[in-house]
Design a protein around this motif. Sequence first.
Motif, PDB file in Angstrom:
ATOM      1  N   LEU A  31       0.811  -1.217   0.000  1.00 48.49           N
ATOM      2  CA  LEU A  31       0.000   0.000   0.000  1.00 48.49           C
ATOM      3  C   LEU A  31       0.847   1.271   0.000  1.00 48.49           C
ATOM      4  N   MET A  32       2.142   1.138   0.233  1.00 50.05           N
ATOM      5  CA  MET A  32       3.013   2.300   0.403  1.00 50.05           C
ATOM      6  C   MET A  32       3.417   2.933  -0.928  1.00 50.05           C
ATOM      7  N   ASN A  33       3.678   4.253  -0.892  1.00 47.02           N
ATOM      8  CA  ASN A  33       4.268   4.937  -2.037  1.00 47.02           C
ATOM      9  C   ASN A  33       5.713   5.311  -1.705  1.00 47.02           C
ATOM     10  N   GLU A  34       6.390   6.029  -2.578  1.00 47.48           N
ATOM     11  CA  GLU A  34       7.814   6.332  -2.391  1.00 47.48           C
ATOM     12  C   GLU A  34       8.073   7.180  -1.147  1.00 47.48           C
ATOM     13  N   GLU A  35       7.207   8.154  -0.888  1.00 53.52           N
ATOM     14  CA  GLU A  35       7.388   8.994   0.301  1.00 53.52           C
ATOM     15  C   GLU A  35       7.254   8.160   1.576  1.00 53.52           C
ATOM     16  N   ASP A  36       6.306   7.220   1.586  1.00 50.26           N
ATOM     17  CA  ASP A  36       6.143   6.333   2.740  1.00 50.26           C
ATOM     18  C   ASP A  36       7.412   5.516   2.985  1.00 50.26           C
ATOM     19  N   ILE A  37       7.983   5.010   1.913  1.00 49.96           N
ATOM     20  CA  ILE A  37       9.183   4.177   2.027  1.00 49.96           C
ATOM     21  C   ILE A  37      10.338   4.967   2.633  1.00 49.96           C
ATOM     22  N   GLU A  38      10.486   6.211   2.217  1.00 50.74           N
ATOM     23  CA  GLU A  38      11.550   7.058   2.753  1.00 50.74           C
ATOM     24  C   GLU A  38      11.302   7.378   4.230  1.00 50.74           C
ATOM     25  N   ASN A  39      10.079   7.721   4.570  1.00 46.38           N
ATOM     26  CA  ASN A  39       9.757   8.078   5.953  1.00 46.38           C
ATOM     27  C   ASN A  39       9.813   6.872   6.889  1.00 46.38           C
ATOM     28  N   LEU A  40       9.584   5.686   6.346  1.00 48.64           N
ATOM     29  CA  LEU A  40       9.628   4.478   7.173  1.00 48.64           C
ATOM     30  C   LEU A  40      11.014   4.283   7.798  1.00 48.64           C
ATOM     31  N   LYS A  41      12.060   4.763   7.128  1.00 55.09           N
ATOM     32  CA  LYS A  41      13.413   4.656   7.686  1.00 55.09           C
ATOM     33  C   LYS A  41      13.503   5.384   9.023  1.00 55.09           C
TER      34      LYS A  41
END
Length: 305
Positions: free
Chosen positions: A254-264
């Motif tokens: 369900l994630m987009n690119e911004e989510d992936i970056e913020n997940l860090k």
Amino acid sequence: MTTLTDHPHHGVELEEKKTPADENELMVDARGFVAPDNNAYGRTFRDYDVESTRQKIVEEFYRINHINQTYDFVKRMREEYGKLSRVEMSIWECCELLNEFVDESDPDLDEPQIEHLLQTAEAIRKDYPNEDWLHLTGLIHDLGKVLLHPSFGELPQWAVVGDIYPAGCAFDESIVHHKYFKENPDYNNPAYNTKLGVYTEGCGLNNVLMSWGHDDYLYWVAKENKTTLPSAGLFIIRYHSFYALHKAGAYKYLMNEEDIENLKWLKIFNKYDLYSKSKVRVDVEKVKPYYLSLIEKYFPPKLRW
């Protein structure tokens, strides 16, 4: 015992040492905060199965939570509380309100919430002295728990605290006490019980209705009151209880690119949110001026709640 931990801020893997807990202070070594082996009860963190009085309280909490957190319930709560028409108060006033509450979903701690907020913030501050937005995020991340207060309708704990998860699609089996979802009306509803449900792959978590609670509520309070916290700070506030994602890796589709970056950043934060829980007391008056300065930097004096 040693574990290897990703540390995106430095771009390298660090060996994270664990040493016996000192009951009087947060554990640190040459590199900063050290995660303890055991929680405030001397047990493994987030152990939902060990037999104890606390375990029975926590399991009963999740039984009721999983039955009642439906897609329609979440929509109603977001609409009602999204009006931000209950109270006007400052961030610090909200911190003080939390002194009245203990989180029934937490198997690791039974201290008033302000203790946990300051433990989290101070542990982050030791390791990331230059990331003041992250210190403040640590302090305020649980402020949405004021939903328990009479001024906010005195919502039951199952509608405020605990692990969160998407509503409107299948409940992943990694969610704690998953078995109780079988009594949730959405469990057998074909509109909501498939992998994607009402969503599309890569739609972004911003477009997903999460189970209602303090995470989503505080996110809306911060956003609508024009906080200047960075995107990563708002992401941490909104998803810090989404353990199915950041611990088990569920729902990544369900994630987009911004989510992936913020997940860090959320994974960095989680260490301090979880492992700073202890019987350590923080000198509130000593650290208060520092956190008041951060509140002034990133928030207006009074917020609509």
